[in-house]
Design a protein around this motif. Structure first.
Motif, PDB file in Angstrom:
ATOM      1  N   ILE A 229      10.230   9.125 -50.105  1.00  0.00           N
ATOM      2  CA  ILE A 229       8.822   9.322 -50.475  1.00  0.00           C
ATOM      3  C   ILE A 229       8.686  10.228 -51.702  1.00  0.00           C
ATOM      4  CG2 ILE A 229       7.840   8.848 -48.192  1.00  0.00           C
ATOM      5  CD1 ILE A 229       7.597  11.986 -47.919  1.00  0.00           C
ATOM      6  N   GLY A 230       9.717  10.229 -52.572  1.00  0.00           N
ATOM      7  CA  GLY A 230       9.602  11.042 -53.778  1.00  0.00           C
ATOM      8  C   GLY A 230       9.899  12.507 -53.493  1.00  0.00           C
ATOM      9  N   PRO A 231       9.548  13.393 -54.432  1.00  0.00           N
ATOM     10  CA  PRO A 231      10.013  14.777 -54.347  1.00  0.00           C
ATOM     11  C   PRO A 231       9.350  15.629 -53.271  1.00  0.00           C
ATOM     12  CG  PRO A 231       8.614  14.461 -56.274  1.00  0.00           C
ATOM     13  CD  PRO A 231       8.799  13.109 -55.660  1.00  0.00           C
ATOM     14  N   GLN A 232       8.216  15.182 -52.685  1.00  0.00           N
ATOM     15  CA  GLN A 232       7.549  16.108 -51.754  1.00  0.00           C
ATOM     16  C   GLN A 232       8.399  16.416 -50.534  1.00  0.00           C
ATOM     17  OE1 GLN A 232       4.091  15.337 -49.281  1.00  0.00           O
ATOM     18  NE2 GLN A 232       4.004  13.252 -50.056  1.00  0.00           N
ATOM     19  N   GLY A 233       9.259  15.453 -50.145  1.00  0.00           N
ATOM     20  CA  GLY A 233      10.130  15.682 -48.989  1.00  0.00           C
ATOM     21  C   GLY A 233      10.989  16.904 -49.213  1.00  0.00           C
ATOM     22  N   ILE A 234      11.563  16.980 -50.374  1.00  0.00           N
ATOM     23  CA  ILE A 234      12.499  18.064 -50.652  1.00  0.00           C
ATOM     24  C   ILE A 234      11.757  19.381 -50.882  1.00  0.00           C
ATOM     25  CG2 ILE A 234      12.899  17.927 -53.163  1.00  0.00           C
ATOM     26  CD1 ILE A 234      15.551  17.741 -50.517  1.00  0.00           C
ATOM     27  N   VAL A 235      10.542  19.311 -51.443  1.00  0.00           N
ATOM     28  CA  VAL A 235       9.778  20.549 -51.669  1.00  0.00           C
ATOM     29  C   VAL A 235       9.471  21.219 -50.328  1.00  0.00           C
ATOM     30  CG1 VAL A 235       7.624  21.551 -52.525  1.00  0.00           C
ATOM     31  CG2 VAL A 235       8.731  19.747 -53.822  1.00  0.00           C
ATOM     32  N   HIS A 236       9.054  20.406 -49.347  1.00  0.00           N
ATOM     33  CA  HIS A 236       8.704  20.988 -48.050  1.00  0.00           C
ATOM     34  C   HIS A 236       9.928  21.647 -47.398  1.00  0.00           C
ATOM     35  CE1 HIS A 236       6.600  21.814 -44.466  1.00  0.00           C
ATOM     36  NE2 HIS A 236       6.767  20.678 -43.821  1.00  0.00           N
ATOM     37  N   GLY A 237      11.057  20.924 -47.398  1.00  0.00           N
ATOM     38  CA  GLY A 237      12.276  21.465 -46.780  1.00  0.00           C
ATOM     39  C   GLY A 237      12.750  22.725 -47.497  1.00  0.00           C
ATOM     40  N   THR A 238      12.672  22.713 -48.825  1.00  0.00           N
ATOM     41  CA  THR A 238      13.140  23.874 -49.591  1.00  0.00           C
ATOM     42  C   THR A 238      12.202  25.067 -49.365  1.00  0.00           C
ATOM     43  OG1 THR A 238      13.937  22.298 -51.234  1.00  0.00           O
ATOM     44  CG2 THR A 238      13.957  24.598 -51.875  1.00  0.00           C
ATOM     45  N   THR A 239      10.902  24.791 -49.265  1.00  0.00           N
ATOM     46  CA  THR A 239       9.945  25.883 -49.002  1.00  0.00           C
ATOM     47  C   THR A 239      10.272  26.555 -47.673  1.00  0.00           C
ATOM     48  OG1 THR A 239       8.217  24.661 -50.152  1.00  0.00           O
ATOM     49  CG2 THR A 239       7.493  26.444 -48.716  1.00  0.00           C
ATOM     50  N   ILE A 240      10.506  25.735 -46.660  1.00  0.00           N
ATOM     51  CA  ILE A 240      10.812  26.292 -45.336  1.00  0.00           C
ATOM     52  C   ILE A 240      12.083  27.135 -45.397  1.00  0.00           C
ATOM     53  CG2 ILE A 240      11.648  25.576 -43.051  1.00  0.00           C
ATOM     54  CD1 ILE A 240       9.466  23.545 -43.011  1.00  0.00           C
ATOM     55  N   THR A 241      13.060  26.662 -46.163  1.00  0.00           N
ATOM     56  CA  THR A 241      14.325  27.392 -46.255  1.00  0.00           C
ATOM     57  C   THR A 241      14.132  28.740 -46.958  1.00  0.00           C
ATOM     58  OG1 THR A 241      15.468  25.278 -46.377  1.00  0.00           O
ATOM     59  CG2 THR A 241      16.720  27.199 -47.052  1.00  0.00           C
ATOM     60  N   VAL A 242      13.460  28.712 -48.109  1.00  0.00           N
ATOM     61  CA  VAL A 242      13.303  29.958 -48.879  1.00  0.00           C
ATOM     62  C   VAL A 242      12.440  30.969 -48.102  1.00  0.00           C
ATOM     63  CG1 VAL A 242      12.446  30.959 -51.047  1.00  0.00           C
ATOM     64  CG2 VAL A 242      13.577  28.723 -51.073  1.00  0.00           C
ATOM     65  N   MET A 243      11.355  30.453 -47.517  1.00  0.00           N
ATOM     66  CA  MET A 243      10.447  31.314 -46.753  1.00  0.00           C
ATOM     67  C   MET A 243      11.202  32.020 -45.614  1.00  0.00           C
ATOM     68  SD  MET A 243       7.119  29.664 -45.079  1.00  0.00           S
ATOM     69  CE  MET A 243       6.093  29.158 -46.334  1.00  0.00           C
ATOM     70  N   ASN A 244      12.003  31.240 -44.895  1.00  0.00           N
ATOM     71  CA  ASN A 244      12.709  31.809 -43.750  1.00  0.00           C
ATOM     72  C   ASN A 244      13.893  32.676 -44.168  1.00  0.00           C
ATOM     73  OD1 ASN A 244      11.225  31.007 -41.388  1.00  0.00           O
ATOM     74  ND2 ASN A 244      11.735  28.912 -41.966  1.00  0.00           N
ATOM     75  N   ALA A 245      14.457  32.402 -45.353  1.00  0.00           N
ATOM     76  CA  ALA A 245      15.527  33.276 -45.855  1.00  0.00           C
ATOM     77  C   ALA A 245      14.947  34.676 -46.083  1.00  0.00           C
ATOM     78  CB  ALA A 245      16.092  32.713 -47.154  1.00  0.00           C
ATOM     79  N   PHE A 246      13.764  34.752 -46.676  1.00  0.00           N
ATOM     80  CA  PHE A 246      13.132  36.068 -46.882  1.00  0.00           C
ATOM     81  C   PHE A 246      12.790  36.728 -45.545  1.00  0.00           C
ATOM     82  CE2 PHE A 246      12.551  34.836 -51.344  1.00  0.00           C
ATOM     83  CZ  PHE A 246      12.867  36.032 -51.956  1.00  0.00           C
ATOM     84  N   ARG A 247      12.311  35.901 -44.593  1.00  0.00           N
ATOM     85  CA  ARG A 247      11.968  36.487 -43.290  1.00  0.00           C
ATOM     86  C   ARG A 247      13.177  37.133 -42.631  1.00  0.00           C
ATOM     87  NH1 ARG A 247       8.483  31.529 -41.458  1.00  0.00           N
ATOM     88  NH2 ARG A 247       6.448  32.195 -42.230  1.00  0.00           N
ATOM     89  N   LYS A 248      14.351  36.544 -42.870  1.00  0.00           N
ATOM     90  CA  LYS A 248      15.558  37.083 -42.246  1.00  0.00           C
ATOM     91  C   LYS A 248      15.853  38.492 -42.728  1.00  0.00           C
ATOM     92  CE  LYS A 248      19.410  34.945 -41.194  1.00  0.00           C
ATOM     93  NZ  LYS A 248      19.369  34.724 -39.753  1.00  0.00           N
ATOM     94  N   ILE A 249      15.484  38.785 -43.981  1.00  0.00           N
ATOM     95  CA  ILE A 249      15.913  40.069 -44.549  1.00  0.00           C
ATOM     96  C   ILE A 249      14.783  41.083 -44.735  1.00  0.00           C
ATOM     97  CG2 ILE A 249      17.932  39.107 -45.733  1.00  0.00           C
ATOM     98  CD1 ILE A 249      16.051  39.315 -48.309  1.00  0.00           C
ATOM     99  N   LEU A 250      13.536  40.609 -44.687  1.00  0.00           N
ATOM    100  CA  LEU A 250      12.434  41.552 -44.920  1.00  0.00           C
ATOM    101  C   LEU A 250      11.902  42.105 -43.603  1.00  0.00           C
ATOM    102  CD1 LEU A 250      10.330  39.749 -47.709  1.00  0.00           C
ATOM    103  CD2 LEU A 250      12.131  41.466 -47.976  1.00  0.00           C
TER     104      LEU A 250
END
Ligand SMILES: NC(=O)c1ccc[n+]([C@@H]2O[C@H](COP(=O)([O-])OP(=O)(O)OC[C@H]3O[C@@H](n4cnc5c(N)ncnc54)[C@H](O)[C@@H]3O)[C@@H](O)[C@H]2O)c1
Length: 682
Positions: A229-250
Motif C-alpha cells: 500500500i505504498g510508504p504509509q505502511g512503513i511510516v506507521h511501523g517506523t513511528t511505533i519503533t522510534v516512539m517506543n525506543a524513546f519510551r524505553k530510555i526516557l
C-alpha cells in the motif's frame, strides 16, 4: 493457450466493453502486439546476474515460449534472447498492456466474481508506476519484489480472474497461473506461493538461476501477495519503533523533543525515518551518501532540513537541541563520519540505529567511509574484492564509534538490516560477553516483539474498493470509534498501544500518506481488527461505504518466521523453524480468506525467512461477517500461541486473555522451570 469462453455478461457494471475490459478478457492478445521501446526515463530494474549456461539459456527461452502460439516462436525467441542478454531476465516487455495500470474502482473490472475483481484491483495497484519501484519489470519494491515474472503471467492471471466463478480457485506458482481448479464458495479464490524451494536450493544464487529460468520468483512480502500500500505502511511501523525506543530510555515525565535519533539511509523504507521521527517528536538526523536520494526526500517534504557538510550539521543540531525542537535533518554524507564527529563534539545521542541495506552489502547496499559515492560505485564494478575490504573496514569503524557512544549512554538497536550480522562477520566488536549474542538488541527483540507482536498488535490494513477518499475518511472514523470503545475496558498492559493507535488513526489523513489505492494501515490486536472489520461490514451493508478489502503486512505477529527479524524474540530454539508461517497460511485459507500467500525470502533475503499473508473482501453480507471473525481471530492468535509457548511473558498474558474472551480457544501453556533446577545438571 487458454480456451476460455468469454461472454459479454461477464462485465459487472457496464453493458458496453471498454478497451481496458476487452484487453483483460482477451488475455494473451490474438495478434502479436508491436514491440515496445522502453522509455529512457524508466526506473528499470538493475541488470541481473548472467548465471545460466548456454543450455540453460535455451531452456529459459523454451520455458518463456510456452505462453505463446508456435507462429510467434521464431520472432519471440530472438527478442527474448536479447532480453536475457540485456536484463538477465525475460520480462516480455512487448506484452505489457497499453492501458494504464492503477487501482480502478472495483466495478470497472470485468468479472463474474466480485472477490476476483477485488484481487484484480490489488494486483493493478502493485503495478501502478506511482506505487511500484520498477513497473516495467513488474517489481513493486525492494529491488526484487516481483508481482509476476513476466507480462504473459500478468495477462493470463487477469483473464482467469475476470472469468472465474466463486466455485473455482486460481493456483499461482511464483507468478505463473497454473490454472483454475474447481473448489467451493468457502475456499480462497486465489492461492499464491512465491519462491518455495526444496530447502537445500534456497541460496542467493539459486534465486538468480531459477528466476532466470522463469520457474520461480522473489515475492518479497506484499509485492507477490498483492497487498502493498505504498510508504504509509512503513511510516506507521517506523513511528511505533522510534516512539517506543524513546519510551524505553526516557523517564515518564520526559518527552523526545530536543533529543536525538541518529540513523542512516533515505532509500525505499529507510526514507520513512525522518517523517516517523517527526511524528514521534524528536530530532532525527539521517545520513545518506546518495545526494539524489537525500534531495528527493527533501523535495518530497519527508525531511525538513538538508545539509551537505558536517560543520553545518553540528551547528544546526546544537541549535535544535537548545530550542528543544522537533525537526528532521538529512546530511549528504557517510553515517560513519557522523557517529565519529558527534563523539568528538560530545553531542549526546539518545537513540541510534542504522538502515543502510546491509542485507546486500557487496553491491551497493552499504557505502564505506573514506570513499566518495562515485569511487564506491566504480570499485563495485571494477574491483569487487577491494570494495568488500573497504566495507568491512568501515563496519569495524562504525561499530567502534557506536560502542563509544553506547558507553556514554546511547541506546542503539539493529533495524533488521543485518548491520550487526555483517559487522560481526567483518570482525567488529559487537558480540556480548557470552560471544554468542550481539551486545545490542534488534528492534523486534526489544521493541516490536515484546511491545506489539506478543500482544497481537500488528500492521492490519484495508483498502476502499470504491476508490473514493470519502470512504477512507469514513473507515478512519469507524476505526477511531471502535478502538476508543475497546480502550475503555482494556487492561493497563495494552493501554499505551491502544492510545498510540488511536492517535495514529486520528492523524492519518493529515499525514497525507495515500499513494495509489485508498488504503490505510493501523496497528491493532485480534479484538481490534475483528471489531473494526465487523463495523466496516455493517457500514457496507447499510450502503454507507463500498466494499473493503482487509489484509496485513507479512511483517506481523503470526505470518512470518524470520530468526533475525519477526521471530528474533523467540528464545526456545524454535526461531529457526517455519511451522508458524505454514500453519498460518493453511489456517487462514479455510477460515474465509479471499486469497492467501506463502513466500520464501522478503526483507532479509532468500532462504532466510518464510512469510505469508491473506486478503479478504468485505461485501456487507452475513457470510463476510462470519468469515471475518473466524479468520482474524486465528490469524493473530496462532502467533500469540506460539510466542506464549516460547515463554514470552507478554504473549502468555495475551493468550490467557484470549482464552477468557473465547472459551472455545484452548492453547497448550508452558510450565516455567526454575533456573536452580538446571544449574548443576551438566
Ligand atoms: N524500515 C523498516 O521498518 C525496516 C524493517 C526491517 C528491515 N529494514 C531494512 O532496512 C534496510 C534499508 O531498506 P531500504 O528499503 O531503505 O533500502 P535502500 O537500499 O533503498 O536504502 C538504503 C540507503 O542507505 C544509503 N547508504 C548506504 N550506505 C550508507 C552509508 N554508509 N552512509 C549513509 N548512507 C548509506 C544508500 O545510499 C541507500 O539510499 C534494508 O536492509 C531493509 O531490509 C527496514
Amino acid at each position: 493457450m487458454l480456451n476460455l469462453k468469454l461472454t459479454k455478461n461477464t462485465i459487472m457494471s457496464t453493458t458496453t466493453y471498454t478497451d481496458f475490459q476487452e484487453q483483460i478478457l482477451q488475455g494473451i492478445p490474438s495478434d502479436l502486439p508491436v514491440k515496445r521501446e522502453l522509455s529512457k526515463n524508466a526506473n528499470s530494474a538493475p541488470k541481473r546476474k548472467d548465471i545460466l549456461s548456454i543450455e540453460e539459456k535455451q531452456l529459459a527461452i523454451r520455458n518463456a515460449l510456452r505462453y505463446f502460439p508456435k507462429k510467434w516462436h521464431e520472432t519471440l525467441a530472438i527478442e527474448f534472447a536479447e532480453e536475457l542478454k540485456t536484463f538477465g531476465r525475460i520480462y516480455m516487455h512487448r506484452f505489457k498492456p497499453s492501458y494504464d495500470l492503477y487501482a480502478r474502482p472495483i466495478q470497472e473490472y470485468p468479472a463474474t466474481s466480485k472477490q476476483a475483481a477485488g484481487i484484480m484491483l490489488m494486483i493493478q495497484n502493485n503495478l501502478d508506476p506511482a506505487v511500484a519501484q520498477h513497473p516495467d519489470e513488474l517489481i513493486t519494491y525492494g529491488g526484487n519484489g516481483a508481482v509476476f515474472q513476466n507480462w504473459a503471467q500478468y495477462l493470463l492471471t487477469m483473464q482467469y480472474l475476470a472469468t472465474m466463478t466463486n466455485e473455482q480457485t486460481l493456483h499461482m506458482y511464483s507468478g505463473h497461473p497454473m490454472g483454475l481448479f474447481p473448489s467451493s464458495i468457502e475456499a480462497p479464490r486465489v492461492v499464491v506461493t512465491n519462491g518455495m524451494m526444496v530447502p537445500n536450493y534456497s541460496k542467493q544464487d539459486d534465486w538468480e538461476k531459477y528466476n532466470a529460468l522463469g520457474v520461480t520468483q522473489y515475492g518479497q512480502m506484499t509485492a507477490g501477495s498483492f497487498m502493498y500500500i505504498g510508504p504509509q505502511g512503513i511510516v506507521h511501523g517506523t513511528t511505533i519503533t522510534v516512539m517506543n525506543a524513546f519510551r524505553k530510555i526516557l523517564k515518564v515525565t520526559e518527552n523526545p523533543a530536543g533529543k536525538i535519533f541518529l540513523t542512516s539511509g533515505l532509500g525505499g523504507m529507510s526514507g520513512a525515518q525522518p517523517k516517523a521521527g517527526n511524528i514521534a517528536g524528536c530530532i532525527t538526523i539521517c545520513a545518506e551518501v546518495n545526494a539524489n536520494a537525500a534531495t528527493k526526500r527533501y523535495e518530497q517534504g519527508w525531511v525538513d532540513v538538508l545539509v551537505d557538510n558536517l560543520n553545518d550539521l553540528v551547528v544546526r543540531v546544537k541549535q535544535a537541541q537548545e530550542n528543544q525542537e522537533v525537526v528532521s535533518i538529512a546530511i549528504i554524507g557517510n553515517i560513519v563520519d557522523v557517529w565519529e564527529r558527534f563523539d568528538t563534539e560530545n553531542i549526546f545521542i539518545h537513540v541510534g540505529s542504522d538502515q543502510t541495506s546491509l542485507h546486500n552489502p557487496w553491491s551497493g547496499g552499504y557505502y564505506p567511509v573514506g570513499l566518495s559515492y562515485e569511487e564506491s560505485n566504480d570499485l563495485i564494478r571494477n574491483n569487487p574484492s577491494k570494495f568488500k575490504n573497504h566495507v568491512q573496514e568501515s563496519l569495524v569503524r562504525q561499530a567502534a564509534s557506536i560502542n563509544k557512544h553506547a558507553a556514554k549512554g546511547t541506546y542503539f538497536f539493529d533495524y533488521g538490516n543485518a548491520f550487526l550480522l555483517e559487522a560481526s562477520r567483518a570482525g567488529a566488536d559487537v558480540f556480548a560477553e557470552n560471544n554468542i549474542d550481539f551486545k545490542y538488541p534488534s528492534y523486534v527483540q526489544d521493541i516490536l516483539g515484546p511491545m506489539c507482536f506478543d500482544y497481537g498488535f500488528g500492521p492490519f490494513r484495508w483498502v476502499c474498493t470504491s476508490g473514493n477518499s470519502e470512504d477512507l475518511d469514513k473507515t478512519d472514523a469507524i476505526a477511531v470509534k471502535v478502538l476508543t470503545e475497546i480502550m475503555e475496558n482494556s487492561p493497563k498492559e495494552i493501554q499505551l498501544q491502544m492510545q498510540d493507535n488511536i492517535t495514529w488513526i486520528k492523524n492519518a489523513k493529515s499525514n497525507n500518506l495515500v499513494v495509489g489505492s485508498q488504503a490505510r494501515i493501523l496497528y491493532a490486536d485480534a479484538e481490534g481488527r475483528a471489531k473494526i472489520a465487523e463495523a466496516f461490514n455493517n457500514a457496507i451493508a447499510n450502503g454507507e461505504i463500498g466494499a473493503v478489502i482487509l489484509g496485513r503486512d507479512h511483517h506481523d505477529v503470526s505470518g512470518t518466521d524470520s530468526p533475525y527479524r519477526e521471530t528474533s524474540n523467540i528464545y526456545d530454539g524454535s526461531k529457526f523453524t517455519a511451522d508458524m508461517a505454514i500453519h498460518n497460511v493453511i489456517g487462514d485459507s479455510f477460515r474465509g480468506a479471499t486469497w492467501v500467500s506463502i513466500h520464501n525470502g522478503g526483507g532479509v533475503g532468500w532462504g532466510e525467512v518464510t512469510n505469508g499473508g491473506f486478503g479478504m473482501l468485505l461485501d456487507g453480507t452475513e457470510e463476510a461477517d462470519r468469515r471475518l471473525k473466524n479468520i482474524l481471530f486465528y490469524d493473530v492468535n496462532n502467533g500469540i500461541a506460539r510466542r506464549s509457548w516460547a515463554r514470552n511473558d507478554e504473549a502468555l498474558f495475551a493468550i490467557k486473555r484470549e482464552m477468557e474472551r473465547r472459551p472455545d480457544l484452548k492453547v497448550t501453556l508452558p510450565n516455567i522451570v526454575e533456573d536452580i533446577i538446571l544449574k548443576d545438571l551438566f
